[in-house]
Design an enzyme around this catalytic site. Structure first.
Site, PDB file in Angstrom:
ATOM      1  N   MET B   1      16.337 -53.844  30.389  1.00  0.00           N
ATOM      2  CA  MET B   1      16.217 -53.085  29.148  1.00  0.00           C
ATOM      3  C   MET B   1      17.533 -53.142  28.407  1.00  0.00           C
ATOM      4  SD  MET B   1      13.248 -52.037  28.917  1.00  0.00           S
ATOM      5  CE  MET B   1      12.006 -52.590  30.046  1.00  0.00           C
ATOM      6  N   CYS B   2      17.492 -53.550  27.177  1.00  0.00           N
ATOM      7  CA  CYS B   2      18.752 -54.019  26.645  1.00  0.00           C
ATOM      8  C   CYS B   2      18.767 -54.160  25.141  1.00  0.00           C
ATOM      9  CB  CYS B   2      19.050 -55.388  27.234  1.00  0.00           C
ATOM     10  SG  CYS B   2      18.687 -55.491  28.972  1.00  0.00           S
ATOM     11  N   GLY B   3      19.944 -54.576  24.663  1.00  0.00           N
ATOM     12  CA  GLY B   3      20.088 -54.982  23.281  1.00  0.00           C
ATOM     13  C   GLY B   3      20.491 -56.449  23.227  1.00  0.00           C
TER      14      GLY B   3
ATOM     15  N   ASP C 214      15.343 -48.207  26.788  1.00  0.00           N
ATOM     16  CA  ASP C 214      16.236 -48.394  25.639  1.00  0.00           C
ATOM     17  C   ASP C 214      15.617 -47.815  24.368  1.00  0.00           C
ATOM     18  OD1 ASP C 214      14.324 -50.383  25.699  1.00  0.00           O
ATOM     19  OD2 ASP C 214      15.739 -52.035  25.870  1.00  0.00           O
TER      20      ASP C 214
END
Lengths: 235, 296, 448
Positions: B1-3, C214
């Site tokens: 889960m990230c950018g 996120d």
């Protein structure tokens, strides 16, 4: 705007979204119909979320997720694009976006009007519960998924699986529909529907520019309302 | 889960500012991934030379290591990483030597132009440590990580190299990566970490080893990788983008005469020059996008 | 010998029923073959699972000193939401009432839950269907659930709530949605949910406007903005991978994490889901606590554990393993009068028996709790039922205190895993405590 309308400017380059929302939440119902001009939104999230006053907020630029989330009464105008979930769960009032919006626009919204100048991404109007959404461009896949009530009007095209598992919402699309979702069917356009569509044009300020006869209506075939073994593959 | 972020420059005048722009994009994605960060930059290079990006423990004596590799090996150090530049013909021999004389040094990437840096910590700190803002190049991709099911380690940080001048960053969560990993291991593709994204990178390498182009390999992944993903893949000449068919994970692209940019959110793009007049859109699900320097 | 006399019959074996194809399994195969639909029911996992019963406390004697019951104080208060919220929730007891919807429960049942919980100084929780006046009016502390369907979700009720619980999943069905059958979509329920009356209502399994931690972080930021950062935000997950899910809830910004084991109930879902997906509560607690400890957030982000909590011993054991509070659902319904043998004749008429009735989704509950039928509903007096719940909560609290005092604790939160041993190897491995009489913790070297 009445004579007592006061104008405020707010620059998100120097102040926080928290400060903006706190100021907007402090406005009391009907006491000051003011105009708020917000500069430098830079895709920030939750701008003008949770408002409950007849205020007008003009945002000059693109906003991030959940702009106008759970809006009541307020008019929010975005001169730019909007991120995920614009006007999610709106109750009343109006949210107007000049540009494109990301996925889940107007998700679960109960009322009010959401007017989108450009295209909307996937899942536009997902689980909508009474809102009127007008998209001047096209909508992405799975739009109006499990849509319960309200209207979704699309001037352009719709992506795959439009209206999958739809309940009682009404969908009007002028362009092509890539595919219909489970239990969503094309329905006859009767006078009452042309009238309703005309009202949506008025809502978007384009009455007279479009012909309701160019649109097709889609809604629930209601075959999933009671589980039947022969429909199992549609679940 | 990230950018995820990516920047591909069309305008040569912007090339000296690539690192500075990418650094700003990466920093804004800190909320989406506070655990670690990494980036790959495609800078200067020569066709007859190879750059190896090495990673070593804090305070490692890279100069001493370079000395052991003989003449003609250039060295540039950035914190825990170093770039070795060597004649292309010596790559296999130098890798062998490294494995023997420096077992605690990892080769994290290789190629004629790609340099790849990643470390645990806040993205802004990582960018400062490696002096990203000073780097120049034609394009670059970056990643900020919120670890889901694998450990917060440098090894688990993105990008993952998939081959010479190739790397991948990922946002999402694959649901069949254990099976894909077993199949890859049987095919001789080694996976170092528990990370699902490394499996995706290894998968693409394997497809290309089997003769598929990068675009075709990405197409193949639509059938073989299950779950939720947005991939950005860097190559010597450009970058590619792919979202899974459900497309829940966010992705925004912007294009002007000067650049093509990718961000998990618009916020990451907000600081780019001329963004107010850019064409901004969301990539379609299950569609491979590619920007190539040759075509640009 | 008389040659006309028959040879004696050979002894025969008794009829043998298959352990694999037992009577229940056979009945399910026949039911599936006849109807073509999976079995839907309420409640949580009914199969035998390792549970808190498999743990024992080490009371004080020589090496530790006990507290005097009824004289020396043993605190039970708990504060939830101390991380970011301006207005954390202060509860007098570490037992809360889990989310149960109006729709699945009747209005009077929701009122009774509010009355009982409020009398004991603890909170109740809404469910998938919005907030009712009965509930808000009778609950001094009310947690408002934020679910994928967002039925009846509105900002006025959010602002009226004392906390918001973002529901990612529940123990009975991690990864699944629900199904409320038409019989319970009464005019009032239909109006609250914006649905046609009498249809089968399908619930989504994912939130409509975010996926993953996120994006949850951004959703939580929005909810905090809407409520001016006042309300604690809980994140509820069904126990499947509680270590990761707890850690990611914390990273996404939760004030409180709720972990619901597979014994946790549901209003209605597929039986195959209830019995085969998720892990037992006992196995979930230590993993969730470990995640909080690894992040340095144990006791800073509070942990609520639910799924099969029945008595004060269960409460004390959950707290000893590291939870800050527990939540009860099924047990609270039983305290109100659910499955009471006094309705046995009616349970028989429904083809079941008191104690086994779980067709809550059909809306014909003889006890008048899991129904929208106007006549059945009248059977539950919310004042009497509320009093019964308060009594039950009081007993559970006294029991937990009794155990805590015996272990020398002046507050129930000072119970520790080291106060526990396990009766079975399974429980020792899952709870990460030694097998009774040994120092052996199975699997400790390997971790989990």
């Amino acid at each position: 705007m009445n004579a007592s309308t006061k104008s405020h400017s707010f620059d998100l380059a120097t102040a926080s979204v928290r400060e903006l929302n706190a100021a907007l939440h402090a406005l009391k119902d009907g006491t000051n119909a003011s105009l708020w001009q917000v500069a430098n939104p830079r895709g920030l999230h939750a701008i003008a979320a949770g408002l409950d006053a007849p205020v007008t907020v003009e945002v000059d630029g693109p906003v991030g997720y959940y702009c106008g989330g759970m809006n009541k009464q307020a008019t929010i105008i975005v001169r730019g694009a909007a991120g995920v979930g614009v006007a999610e769960n709106m109750m009343s009032g109006r949210v107007e976006v000049a540009g494109d919006v990301s996925q889940a626009a107007g998700a679960t919204a109960h009322g009010g009007a959401l007017i989108i100048g450009g295209d909307a991404g996937a899942r536009c109007g997902i689980s909508m519960k009474g809102v009127d959404i007008v998209v001047k461009g096209s909508v992405g896949h799975m739009s109006a998924f499990m849509a319960q009530a309200g209207t979704l009007t699309v001037f352009g095209d719709a992506g795959e699986a439009l209206g999958d598992s739809i309940y009682e919402a009404r969908l009007y699309v002028r362009g092509g529909v890539k595919s219909l979702g489970a239990d969503c069917v094309e329905k006859e356009m009767r006078d009452e529907h042309r009238q309703e569509l005309y009202e949506r044009f008025k809502l978007a300020g384009v009455e007279g520019e479009l012909d309701p006869s160019d649109f097709k209506r889609y809604g629930s075939a209601r075959t999933l309302y009671h589980f039947h073994v022969d429909n199992a593959s549609a679940y | 889960m990230c950018g995820i972020v990516g920047l591909f420059l069309k305008d040569k005048a912007l090339e000296p500012k690539l690192g500075e722009l990418l650094s700003g994009m990466l920093e804004i994605m800190t909320d989406r991934g506070p655990d670690s960060a990494g980036f790959a930059v495609y800078g200067a290079g020569a066709p007859d030379e190879v750059k190896l990006t090495l990673r070593a423990p804090e305070g490692y004596d890279f100069a001493g290591l370079a000395a052991k590799l003989g003449d003609g090996v250039g060295l540039s150090e950035r914190a825990t990483h170093a770039i070795l530049t060597l004649p292309a013909g010596r790559e296999a021999e130098v890798r062998d030597t490294l494995a023997k004389v420096a077992p605690d040094v990892t080769v994290v990437g290789a190629g004629s132009r790609m340099e790849l840096y990643k470390e645990v910590g806040l993205p802004s700190d990582v960018a400062v440590r490696f002096k990203l803002a000073e780097m120049s190049g034609t394009h670059g991709i970056g990643h900020t990580r919120m670890a889901t099911e694998s450990a917060v380690t440098t090894n688990g940080a993105h990008p993952f190299s998939t081959g010479a001048d190739q790397c991948l960053v990922h946002n999402g969560s694959l649901s069949n990566h254990r099976t894909v990993r077993r199949n890859l291991e049987r095919a001789g593709v080694a996976i170092q970490t528990d990370n699902d994204s490394e499996v995706a990178a290894g998968y693409l390498s394997w497809r290309m080893r089997e003769g598929r182009s990068l675009g075709e390999a990405l197409e193949d992944s639509l059938g073989d990788l299950d779950g939720f993903y947005t991939f950005v893949v860097g190559t010597e000449s450009g970058f590619g983008v792919l979202r899974d068919p459900i497309a829940c994970k966010p992705a925004v692209m912007a294009e002007t005469d000067q650049y093509v940019a990718f961000g998990s959110e618009y916020r990451a793009l907000a600081g780019l020059p001329g963004i107010e007049n850019a064409k901004v859109w969301e990539p379609e699900p299950a569609k491979v996008y590619f920007w190539d320097r040759a075509a640009a | 010998m008389n040659e006309h006399v028959k040879a004696p019959a050979a002894p025969r074996t008794l009829p043998r029923e298959s352990a694999t194809f037992d009577a229940y399994t056979l009945s399910e195969i026949r039911r599936a073959a006849a109807t073509g639909i999976y079995d839907i029911r309420g409640a949580g996992a009914k199969r035998k699972l390792p549970h808190f019963d498999d743990l024992l406390f080490l009371g004080a004697s020589m090496s530790r000193y006990p507290l005097e019951g009824y004289r020396e104080r043993c605190g039970t208060d708990v504060v939830l939401g101390t991380r970011f919220a301006k207005k954390p929730i202060e509860l007098k007891i570490p037992i809360t009432i889990a989310g149960m919807s109006f729709g699945s429960l009747s209005g009077p049942a929701k009122e009774a839950l509010g009355r009982g919980a409020s009398a004991m100084g603890t909170s109740t929780t809404t469910g998938d269907g919005g907030m009712t006046q009965e509930e808000r009016g009778h609950s001094t502390k009310l947690v408002y659930q934020y679910l994928p369907s967002r039925y009846g979700m509105n900002p006025d009720d959010i602002r009226k709530a004392d906390a918001i619980e973002v529901v990612v999943g529940q123990g009975a069905k991690p990864g699944g949605g629900g199904m409320l059958l038409g019989q319970k979509i009464s005019p009032r329920v239909a109006k609250m949910r914006t649905l046609p009356e009498g249809i089968d209502q399908r619930s989504a399994c994912r939130h409509p406007d975010w996926t993953g931690p996120d994006d949850l972080e951004i959703k939580i930021e929005e909810l905090r903005e809407i409520t001016d950062w006042e309300k604690p935000i809980y994140v509820k997950v069904g126990a499947a991978r509680p270590y990761y899910d707890t850690a990611l809830s914390v990273k996404a910004g939760a004030d409180v994490v709720v972990v619901d084991g597979m014994q946790g109930g549901t209003a209605a879902t597929q039986e195959v889901f209830i019995e085969n997906v998720g892990i037992p509560t006992l196995a979930a607690v230590r993993q969730a606590v470990k995640a909080l400890q690894d992040l340095g957030m144990h006791r800073k982000v509070q942990l609520i554990v639910s799924g099969g909590i029945r008595n004060g011993a269960d409460v004390a054991k959950a707290l000893a393993l590291g939870a800050d509070a527990v939540a009860i659902g099924t047990a609270a319904l039983v305290a109100l009068g659910d499955n009471d043998p006094k309705w046995e004749a009616e349970y028989q008429a429904l083809g079941t028996t008191a104690g086994a009735y779980d067709d809550w989704h059909e809306g014909r509950d003889p006890a008048g709790i899991t129904t929208q039928d106007a006549e059945l509903m009248k059977r539950l007096d919310p004042e009497i039922a509320g009093r019964r719940l308060a009594n039950y909560l009081s007993v559970m609290t006294l029991e937990a205190q009794t155990i805590a005092r015996a272990c020398g604790k002046s507050h129930v939160h000072n119970l520790e895993p080291e106060d526990l041993v396990a009766l079975t190897i399974e429980a020792a491995a899952m709870a990460n405590v030694p097998l009774a009489g040994t120092t052996w913790i199975p699997g400790q070297s390997g971790g989990f």
